[in-house]
Every structure is written in C-alpha cells, then in structure tokens.
Design a protein around this motif. Sequence first.
Motif, short mmCIF file in Angstrom:
data_model
loop_
_atom_site.label_atom_id
_atom_site.label_comp_id
_atom_site.label_asym_id
_atom_site.label_seq_id
_atom_site.Cartn_x
_atom_site.Cartn_y
_atom_site.Cartn_z
N THR A 1 0.81 -1.22 0.00
CA THR A 1 0.00 0.00 0.00
C THR A 1 0.85 1.27 0.00
OG1 THR A 1 -0.12 0.10 2.43
CG2 THR A 1 -1.79 -1.24 1.28
N VAL A 2 2.16 1.15 0.05
CA VAL A 2 3.01 2.32 0.15
C VAL A 2 2.90 3.16 -1.13
CG1 VAL A 2 5.08 1.23 -0.83
CG2 VAL A 2 5.32 3.10 0.81
N GLU A 3 2.96 4.48 -0.98
CA GLU A 3 2.92 5.36 -2.15
C GLU A 3 4.29 5.44 -2.80
OE1 GLU A 3 2.00 10.06 -3.27
OE2 GLU A 3 1.73 9.32 -1.22
N ARG A 4 4.32 5.35 -4.12
CA ARG A 4 5.58 5.37 -4.85
C ARG A 4 5.65 6.62 -5.71
NH1 ARG A 4 8.36 1.06 -3.72
NH2 ARG A 4 7.25 -0.77 -2.92
N ARG A 5 6.85 7.19 -5.87
CA ARG A 5 7.04 8.44 -6.58
C ARG A 5 7.76 8.19 -7.90
NH1 ARG A 5 8.06 9.38 -1.19
NH2 ARG A 5 10.26 8.86 -1.49
N GLU A 6 7.45 9.04 -8.86
CA GLU A 6 8.12 8.97 -10.17
C GLU A 6 8.94 10.24 -10.37
OE1 GLU A 6 6.54 7.18 -14.11
OE2 GLU A 6 6.05 9.33 -14.18
N HIS A 7 10.11 10.08 -10.97
CA HIS A 7 11.03 11.20 -11.18
C HIS A 7 11.33 11.33 -12.68
CE1 HIS A 7 11.54 10.66 -6.88
NE2 HIS A 7 11.90 9.40 -7.12
N THR A 8 11.71 12.54 -13.06
CA THR A 8 11.96 12.82 -14.49
C THR A 8 13.30 13.53 -14.65
OG1 THR A 8 9.59 13.06 -14.87
CG2 THR A 8 11.05 13.90 -16.57
N ALA A 9 13.99 13.21 -15.75
CA ALA A 9 15.26 13.91 -16.05
C ALA A 9 15.43 13.96 -17.55
CB ALA A 9 16.43 13.18 -15.41
N ARG A 10 16.02 15.05 -18.06
CA ARG A 10 16.35 15.18 -19.47
C ARG A 10 17.79 14.75 -19.68
NH1 ARG A 10 14.14 20.78 -21.86
NH2 ARG A 10 14.58 19.63 -23.79
N VAL A 11 18.05 14.06 -20.80
CA VAL A 11 19.37 13.48 -21.06
C VAL A 11 19.87 13.95 -22.41
CG1 VAL A 11 20.68 11.35 -21.31
CG2 VAL A 11 18.77 11.44 -19.69
N GLU A 12 21.12 14.40 -22.47
CA GLU A 12 21.71 14.83 -23.73
C GLU A 12 22.13 13.62 -24.58
OE1 GLU A 12 24.69 18.09 -23.72
OE2 GLU A 12 24.56 17.84 -21.53
N ALA A 13 22.07 13.77 -25.87
CA ALA A 13 22.60 12.75 -26.76
C ALA A 13 24.09 12.56 -26.47
CB ALA A 13 22.40 13.15 -28.21
N GLY A 14 24.55 11.30 -26.48
CA GLY A 14 25.94 10.99 -26.16
C GLY A 14 26.17 10.66 -24.70
N SER A 15 25.13 10.82 -23.88
CA SER A 15 25.25 10.48 -22.46
C SER A 15 25.22 8.95 -22.28
CB SER A 15 24.14 11.13 -21.66
OG SER A 15 24.21 12.53 -21.72
N THR A 16 25.62 8.51 -21.08
CA THR A 16 25.61 7.09 -20.73
C THR A 16 24.91 6.92 -19.40
OG1 THR A 16 27.70 6.71 -21.90
CG2 THR A 16 27.01 5.03 -20.31
N LEU A 17 23.97 5.99 -19.33
CA LEU A 17 23.26 5.67 -18.10
C LEU A 17 23.74 4.30 -17.61
CD1 LEU A 17 20.93 6.29 -16.05
CD2 LEU A 17 19.42 4.99 -17.61
N LEU A 18 24.10 4.23 -16.34
CA LEU A 18 24.58 2.97 -15.77
C LEU A 18 23.63 2.54 -14.64
CD1 LEU A 18 26.73 0.73 -15.57
CD2 LEU A 18 27.94 2.19 -13.91
N LEU A 19 23.02 1.38 -14.83
CA LEU A 19 22.22 0.73 -13.78
C LEU A 19 23.04 -0.45 -13.24
CD1 LEU A 19 18.80 0.56 -15.68
CD2 LEU A 19 19.70 2.43 -14.27
N TYR A 20 22.98 -0.68 -11.94
CA TYR A 20 23.86 -1.69 -11.33
C TYR A 20 23.23 -2.18 -10.02
CZ TYR A 20 24.95 2.51 -8.69
OH TYR A 20 24.84 3.64 -7.94
N THR A 21 23.76 -3.26 -9.49
CA THR A 21 23.31 -3.75 -8.19
C THR A 21 24.38 -3.46 -7.15
OG1 THR A 21 24.13 -5.97 -8.75
CG2 THR A 21 21.81 -5.52 -9.15
#
Length: 594
Positions: A512-532
């Motif tokens: 039942t917990v409320e969850r939030r969504e976030h937004t960001a703009r990204v430039e072409a040529g950027s790199t996003l890293l997801l990890y554990t």
Amino acid sequence: MSSVVTTGVLDPAPYDAYARMVQRLLDVPVALVTLVEPERQWFPGAVGLPAEVEAVRETPLSHSVCQYVVADASPLVIEDTRLDDRLRTNGAVVDLDVIAYAGWPLTDHAGLVVGSLCAIDHRPRAWSEDDLAVLEDVAAACSAALSERRLRELASESARRAHDLSSRSRVLLALSEALSATLTLTDVAAALQRTALEQLGCIRAGLWVTDAHDPIRSADLPLAQPATRGMLRYVSPAGDTWGSARLNHALGLDDSNPVGESVLEQRPLSFADAATQNARYPTLDYSEQVGQARSFWPLVERGEVLGSMALVWEERRVLTDDELVTLGALAAYTAQAARRALLTGSQADSLVTLQRALLPRLPEGGALSLAARYRPAAERDQVGGDWYDAVTLASGATSLMIGDVVGHDVAAAATMGTLRTMLRALTWSHGDATAQNVSRLDAAMRDLGVEGMATLVHLWVQPDTGDGARPGDAVLRWTNAGHVPPLLLDPHGTARLLAPEPADLMVGVDATVERREHTARVEAGSTLLLYTDGLIERRRESIDAGLARLAAVAARHHALALPDFLDAVLADAADDSDHAHDDDVALLAVRFTG
C-alpha cells in the motif's frame, strides 16, 4: 618358559661388572650375564670367555647351558656336566670346556625369566650354599638393572609414540581446519600446500586431478584402456611458485609418471631421493626440479578416482611407518575435500547457468545502445537474485529495469525470474507509468503469494520532443524501490546520481506504500549505468564512499565503447582484495546515440 627378544645393543659396562663380581666372589674362571633368544644366547656381561667367543659375545643354542635355566625358570646347579644326561653332548661342554655350572634366573620388568647369571669352572666343583647365596644376590641386582633398562625403553617408546600421535593429530587438525572452508579445487590445493609446508616440513605439495568427463570408478581403472582414462592436470593455487609442477601440469593416467602410476596402481609411491624417481620416469621435464624425497598418493573417495597428491622434501629420507600413516590420513582428507569441491563446482555451475538463462536478451538498434554484464559471487555455492531487463515497445519507447532479490539461494533466483516476468508484463500492458507499475507489482506479489523482497529501479526512456531538444536527446522517467541510484554520465564524462530524494520502500514489504516517479532530461551521447549493490559495497566502508568511487571510475572510462566501458568499470570498481566480490553484480548500461 619365557625368552626375551632384544635386538638393541646393551651397554656392556654395568653387566660386565656383575660378571666380574661373580668371578671374584666365587673364584671361577668364567662368569656370564646371558640373555636367551629363540635362535641364540648372547652375553651383555662376560669375563673369561675364549677370544673367539668374546669377539662376538654370542653362541647358538647348541652351545648353551643357560637355555635350561630359562626353560625351567629355576636355578641350575651342576658339579660335572659330563655326567649329566641332558648336558654331556652340549657344545658348551664339548667345545668350551664348561664342566661345573651354577646359573641363577634373570628376570625382566614383567617377572619373566629371560636369561641367567652363571658361574663356570673348567673342573668339577661342588657348589656351596654360600656360593649359591652370592649368586642369587648378584642375580637379583642384575635383574633389577635389566628391568630398569627395559622400563626406560618402554617409557621412551611410549613418549615417542605419544609425540608421533600428537604430531599426527596436529597435522590432521591443521588440514581439517584448512579444508573446512574450501569451496574450489584451487582452495583445496592451497590448503594442502599450506599444511604440508607448515606441518610436515615439505618444500612443495601439489594436487593433480582427473579431467575425464565421466567419473572414473576405481574398480574399472586397471581395466580401462589408456585412451579412455583421460589426463591428470595440476591445480595451481594462488601465488604458486612450483615451476616443475607447472612444466608437468598435464600427465597421463599411466605408468609414465609417478602421479599417474600412483592412481593407476591405487597405492602410494615414495622415493628416498630424486635420482631414484628420475631413473624410473625418464620422460618427464626435470629442468626445474627441486628437493630430494617425494611421495605420491592416490585420491580415491567413495570408489571414485579424483587424482593424486604429491609431496616433496628438501633432504633425502625414507618415510617411517608412522609418517606413512599420517600421509594416508592426509590423502583421505584431501580426497574428501576435492570431491566436495567438484560437487560444489558442478552444482554452482548449473545454478549460474540457470540464472544466466533467466537473464534477457537485450534489444538492438534504435536510438539507444545497450550492453549488460552479470558476474556471480565468488562463493560458488551461492546464486543470487540480481537481474536486469530491457524492453522496446511498439511506440519506440524503451523500458529499463534492474533489481536485486534479497537472498543468495535458488529461492532468490526463482523469485527473481518471477518478478522480472511480472514487471515486464505490467510494463507491456500499462505503458510508461513507472511508479504505478511497481505498485501493481507489489500488489501482485501480495495477491499471488510470491514470497520475497527486492529492490529495483524501473525506468522509461522516450525521445525528448520539447523545446530546444536535439536529435538523440531523451527524457527519463523512473521510480526507485530501495535500490542503489542510477548513475548518469553526460557526453563529457561528468557523473551524477539520479537520486533527488530518498528511494521508496523495496517491494514485498508493504503493497500500500505510495511510490514516486522522477523525471530527467538526457543529452545525446550520455551514458546511463544501472547496477546492483555488489558493485559498490565494501567491508568497513560506507555506501556513500562506494558511490563516489563508482562515479570516479565511470567518469574515467566514459569514452570507451559500451562493452569495454562495462568491463573497465567491473575491473576497477568491483575488484578489491578485501572485498573478493562476495555478492552478485549485475550491470546494464545505456548510451543515448541518437
């Protein structure tokens, strides 16, 4: 009757003194302290013997009168042996001129008659009561000396055995402790080497294991053809310096080498020096050979042939029976650990293969370039719940996910597979509402009885169509359920964490917990890293320090091609001697190529 079997050499000095005492007190030409064995009698104390007998201090029983003192366990007193039916043909009478004889029993520490203290004359003599009393008293003192000596021998032997037992127990305890934590064959080889060097005085110790695809049963081995036996391969522990073992790292399971022959014959082979071994196996490479004595022991556990253990000592030596017993126990312990390591490795390989099979195939083409890496924990019996996913939908948007199920077992891997599939299905059905999708996942876990907890980040990537946007720019929308924050690198390598506020609660705790969504703009040529979190966690270090280190590493390598970028990040950020990657690591990298 009782006789003593004494192979040691007695110091003649005290026993000669007893013989001289009898000679003086009884006025006889010959006096002897005699010990009788099954095939001979010998004289630890003697006076008056012929030179040829004095030189060897023994005679066969054919020339023994003292044997009858031992046989009867009582004194023997004879005035003239030539008139005695039992003695007249005895070699002592015929050849050594033993005419008058008075012998008193000598006893050992257990009270058994083992010899005689005797007075001998070369003419007939009537022995007086005083003569026999003197002989009895001196025999008692001589028996006490023999008993004391034997008790000292037994005490020394007992102390030696106690020392040997203590040494063996120390060796086996050290090996048991060293092997208890082993998970791989490399661990076993290192434990064997450490124990042999520290406890047995070896200069080298090593492990060769079979490489046959199917286990070799010990009962089948002698009958198997050489071509089907496979090879024995050396297991090199960390920091290994045994050059000769590395030169001979692959050996045939045959009699061309001592490692193979010990396994083939299923018995240990020991050589007192290197030359003896080398002459027997002339085809091996001895260019870096060290040491002298060596011993090779087959490793067989539950009827299965695993390999062979080799030990080398600096000096020439012949192994004692007690040492062989210790080495036999060492081989048995090592075989058990090797079998456990092989089973653990096989099971871990199967689990890791299963876990890898649960990981998705990344989409190709479009405005995004994607690459991923998954590295299991160093503990090979652990399989975790780390996962990633990427889905490109018909609209052209891409959904990205990375998560970590709590736990390191098969249940965690199974939960991981379930959550990944459920979130993928929810994303396909409901589109870009990341926070709502994670809430739906939480509710589905509750309603469908999916047990477990997990952290995750769910992102949605769309082309940026806003004012001022350039081709390749993108908009990120994401929600974070207790996971480590994604890392975004701009085209110049400047790094920032996508963590504008504390993350929400992980899934599986409160639907039942409320969850939030976030937004960001990204430039072409950027790199996003997801990890554990296995990428950044260290013992005795805060998460913030780990995040800072990751940001620096990623910035340093941001210009590399995406696969190379991930490899470099893994090498620099995850490898640490104090860390030893004791958790799984999953990485998903996205480059906004336009």
